[in-house]
Write an enzyme that holds these catalytic residues in place. Structure first.
Site, short mmCIF file in Angstrom:
data_model
loop_
_atom_site.label_atom_id
_atom_site.label_comp_id
_atom_site.label_asym_id
_atom_site.label_seq_id
_atom_site.Cartn_x
_atom_site.Cartn_y
_atom_site.Cartn_z
N ASP A 52 0.86 -1.18 0.00
CA ASP A 52 0.00 0.00 0.00
C ASP A 52 0.90 1.23 0.00
O ASP A 52 1.61 1.49 0.97
CB ASP A 52 -0.90 -0.02 1.24
CG ASP A 52 -1.90 1.13 1.25
OD1 ASP A 52 -1.77 2.06 0.42
OD2 ASP A 52 -2.80 1.11 2.12
N ASN A 78 3.19 5.57 -11.30
CA ASN A 78 1.90 5.64 -11.98
C ASN A 78 0.72 5.60 -11.02
O ASN A 78 -0.33 6.18 -11.30
CB ASN A 78 1.80 4.47 -12.97
CG ASN A 78 0.38 4.20 -13.40
OD1 ASN A 78 -0.19 4.93 -14.21
ND2 ASN A 78 -0.24 3.15 -12.86
N TYR A 142 -5.53 16.50 -4.83
CA TYR A 142 -5.03 15.84 -6.03
C TYR A 142 -4.22 16.82 -6.88
O TYR A 142 -3.09 16.52 -7.31
CB TYR A 142 -6.21 15.30 -6.82
CG TYR A 142 -5.85 14.51 -8.06
CD1 TYR A 142 -5.38 13.21 -7.95
CD2 TYR A 142 -6.02 15.05 -9.33
CE1 TYR A 142 -5.07 12.46 -9.08
CE2 TYR A 142 -5.71 14.32 -10.47
CZ TYR A 142 -5.24 13.03 -10.34
OH TYR A 142 -4.94 12.29 -11.46
N LYS A 146 -0.23 16.50 -7.67
CA LYS A 146 0.18 16.32 -9.06
C LYS A 146 1.04 17.49 -9.54
O LYS A 146 1.99 17.31 -10.31
CB LYS A 146 -1.05 16.15 -9.96
CG LYS A 146 -1.79 14.84 -9.74
CD LYS A 146 -0.96 13.64 -10.17
CE LYS A 146 -1.75 12.35 -10.13
NZ LYS A 146 -1.03 11.18 -10.65
#
Length: 242
Positions: A52, A78, A142, A146
């Site tokens: 994990d 990824n 997010y 990113k």
């Protein structure tokens, strides 16, 4: 030549990661998938480490295991989660969690693989970023993590260039994967309307992203580093809101 390459792909068990793993296997790579679950496909050159990536200790153990048994030449970060929330519902834990998943785990894994890359004087490090780094509603954590990939990749690119190790980011726009359909219902009017707003007139396929990864993975791409390639059908151009 790719018979000598070993690629570690986080999240190599499904979606973009699985498609990339299959492409690399077809090209002669050895592939190691790191994910919570093993891939549902097999190959003589495919192995799997279950971990994990939200768990820093689990990542550290996985990194040591892989580095002890493989001479890694390609590392693809990824794996990803979105955790969408409007500002009022977002939590600081969302930011720290996705920072560990998208950034912290990448650092731990690469640190384990770097000695072999430096000794070989060859390496490819590729992040799966996102067009959302440029801004998207409900993407506080997010988008932040990113966007962090871009800064970290540029830093690593400068540090590792003397060792002939390149570091780049593939930044997909809307791609038809389980992550996408977890937010926008499959086959819905919402999906169709979004596709109509993409300049090329369609949503992305997994293969569109894999093609970009394979470009950066190629040993002939050694003069390209610190770059972010948007695979978004033109959605990163201008002021289009998706």
């Amino acid at each position: 030549m790719s018979q000598d390459f070993t690629a570690v792909i986080t999240g190599g068990n499904k979606g973009i990661g699985a498609d990339l793993a299959k492409r690399m296997l077809a090209d002669g790579y050895r592939v190691v998938s790191v994910a919570r679950r093993a891939p549902d496909f097999s190959h003589e050159r495919l192995s799997s480490v279950e971990a994990d990536l939200l768990d820093a200790d689990a990542v550290s153990q996985a990194a040591k295991e892989i580095a002890a048994t493989h001479q890694v030449t390609h590392f693809v970060q990824n794996a990803g989660l979105i955790w969408p929330n409007l500002i009022e519902d977002a939590k600081p834990d969302d930011i720290t969690g996705l920072a560990q998943l998208h950034l912290g785990s990448a650092l731990t894994l690469l640190q384990a693989f770097l000695p072999a890359m430096k000794e070989r004087r060859f390496g490819r490090v590729i992040f799966n970023g996102s067009r959302a780094a440029l801004g998207a509603k409900t993407r506080t954590a997010y988008g932040a993590s990113k966007a962090g990939m871009v800064g970290m990749a540029r830093t690593w690119a400068l540090e590792l260039a003397p060792h002939q190790i390149t570091v780049n980011v593939v930044a997909p726009g809307p791609i038809l994967t389980d992550n996408f359909w977890g937010i926008i219902p499959k086959g819905s009017q919402q999906e169709a309307e979004l596709a109509s707003r993409i300049p090329v007139g369609r949503l992305g396929e997994v293969e569109d992203v894999t093609n970009a990864f394979m470009f950066f993975a190629d040993p002939k791409s050694g003069f390209v580093t610190g770059q972010t390639l948007y695979v978004c059908g033109g959605a990163s151009v201008g002021s289009l809101q998706i």
